[in-house]
Design an enzyme around this catalytic site. Sequence first.
Site, PDB file in Angstrom:
ATOM      1  N   ALA A 204       0.847  -1.192   0.000  1.00  0.00           N
ATOM      2  CA  ALA A 204       0.000   0.000   0.000  1.00  0.00           C
ATOM      3  C   ALA A 204       0.877   1.233   0.000  1.00  0.00           C
ATOM      4  O   ALA A 204       1.997   1.224   0.527  1.00  0.00           O
ATOM      5  CB  ALA A 204      -0.918  -0.004   1.222  1.00  0.00           C
ATOM      6  N   SER A 205       0.371   2.296  -0.596  1.00  0.00           N
ATOM      7  CA  SER A 205       1.067   3.579  -0.598  1.00  0.00           C
ATOM      8  C   SER A 205       0.064   4.663  -0.254  1.00  0.00           C
ATOM      9  O   SER A 205      -0.812   4.985  -1.058  1.00  0.00           O
ATOM     10  CB  SER A 205       1.702   3.856  -1.961  1.00  0.00           C
ATOM     11  OG  SER A 205       2.332   5.119  -1.973  1.00  0.00           O
ATOM     12  N   SER A 207      -0.679   8.640   1.767  1.00  0.00           N
ATOM     13  CA  SER A 207      -0.096   9.969   1.639  1.00  0.00           C
ATOM     14  C   SER A 207       1.108  10.163   2.552  1.00  0.00           C
ATOM     15  O   SER A 207       2.019  10.926   2.238  1.00  0.00           O
ATOM     16  CB  SER A 207      -1.153  11.027   1.963  1.00  0.00           C
ATOM     17  OG  SER A 207      -1.683  10.824   3.259  1.00  0.00           O
ATOM     18  N   ALA A 209       2.771   7.314   4.468  1.00  0.00           N
ATOM     19  CA  ALA A 209       3.678   6.168   4.595  1.00  0.00           C
ATOM     20  C   ALA A 209       3.451   5.171   3.464  1.00  0.00           C
ATOM     21  O   ALA A 209       2.449   5.214   2.750  1.00  0.00           O
ATOM     22  CB  ALA A 209       3.480   5.481   5.942  1.00  0.00           C
ATOM     23  N   ASP A 364      -9.846   4.650  13.960  1.00  0.00           N
ATOM     24  CA  ASP A 364      -9.901   4.632  12.493  1.00  0.00           C
ATOM     25  C   ASP A 364     -10.219   3.222  12.018  1.00  0.00           C
ATOM     26  O   ASP A 364      -9.456   2.614  11.266  1.00  0.00           O
ATOM     27  CB  ASP A 364      -8.571   5.113  11.922  1.00  0.00           C
ATOM     28  CG  ASP A 364      -8.671   5.489  10.448  1.00  0.00           C
ATOM     29  OD1 ASP A 364      -9.786   5.785   9.985  1.00  0.00           O
ATOM     30  OD2 ASP A 364      -7.629   5.501   9.767  1.00  0.00           O
TER      31      ASP A 364
END
Length: 537
Positions: A204-205, A207, A209, A364
């Site tokens: 995953a990329s 904003s 990390a 979250d």
Amino acid sequence: MAVSALRGGCFLLFHHHHHRCIPSFSSSTRSITNLNRHSKRFTLFARYVQAQDLFSSRRFQDSMENLPKLVEDIVQTSIDTGPRGVFRLAQGIQAFIGVGQEWLADVSKSTRSTAGLPTEMQLGLLSPLYLRRLFERMGATYIKLGQFIASAPTLFPPEYVEEFQNCFDRAPPVPFDEIQTILREELGRPIDSVYEYIDPVPIASASIAQVHGAKLKGSEEDVVIKVLKPGVEDILVADLNFIYVVARILEFLNPQIGRTSLVGIVKDIRESMLEEVDFYKEAANIEAFRRYLENMGLTSQATAPKVFQYCSSRRVLTMQRLYGVPLTDLDSISSLVSNPETSLITALNVWFGSLLACESFHADVHAGNLWLLRDGRIGFLDFGIVGRISPKTWAAMDVFLGSIAIEDYNSMASSLIEMGATHKDVNAKYFARDLEKDLDTEIVVATARGTTTTAVSAGIMVDERQMNALFLDVVRVSESYGLKFPREFALLLKQLLYFDRYTRLLAPNLNMLRDQRISIASSRRRSKYMQNLVIPS
């Protein structure tokens, strides 16, 4: 944040107030697309009157008294920001020019057609498409802001909400050689002495990390490596300091904005976002949650990834890799467990229990962070965003949720007064009357018709747009009485909305606030708390 950068209590800032004119990003954006509809609220005349009012004798005197403090804050913030502020200004100008050139090129193409210039292009860089492109060029802070816009359909026009959905999970990846450079710097030793293998293609990329799969040297245990993207912290500091200065200036120019706690909200956003770029703090959050599970005997029901401290740092976090599926993947969940409802109840009990029994709660719990693992346990992932709540605040919150469910406006008013902060006495009777007059609680009372009886299920069984609208009305009415709510109020509501999605998918008949199988943390004290509530006359 969102913000999650603009996370949690941020929504308190952007609503429309019926009694005074508060500058608002969302309302100013809507005025572009529908000026006539909002002309009564936002007019040049009103703004002119406010500007004149600023220079009335008393207000002018108060402003002048506050001017030295404002200047001191701006100077100190500028010093704290340092050269990176100038660098970010240059980047902002470059991003603006770049997107502006894209707009001009598109306009040039459109003018050649017979259809004329589309409405979106007439808005220029304020149109959804070009504003989203500008945010993406500006980087992490503004991508987070874009995510907040995408998550707030009641605050922003639908075309902006839809366009900014593209800000989720689409951050461009950092080249692997840069990731390797960060790992060498942070670990202080050769990478191959720590990891047997690192997959160069990120899992995953985001904003802030980027995450890569890997195997540890020796044990060959599967892990994930979360790496802070280069330069992100400097960007956040510069951007958030700039936003803080703007908030201070706005509050100085219009003291009424102070009633919205704008500066306090910005400070809280800045603090919570900067926590996200300190992986020591995230590691501590994970370990605290794992201790909670162990102390409460819940390790057979839920887990969080183990942190490998020897190969973690402020910018690198190496964790046990958990395998499972998001709670929104019904087909995969059904193949792992025979009763998805039981798994959801477990997740709810573990999370509700953490509100008071853990040092912090996971704030979250979207589908990417809450999984059903292959072994049947619930996996809690990514503890970058957490909240902390006092027993008193949660007890009031619990009563508030229950009072919505049964439309008990007196209890609703009393719990909101208990939860909120105010500098004046609140007349609970009038407050309850206004809540009853202004809130559409029918949207949270779902009627389930059986064969012989009609049962009223008073759970949160509506879509997010409706629930957001309800809570914004709560905030609007409450603020008219001078009440301001803690950040945890919004954080908790957001998590309940996430759990509502899982409930509708995995257990449509479950009432998560009233089902006896779900142990809400303060339910045992509710009766005592209600007895102690005093309703002022």
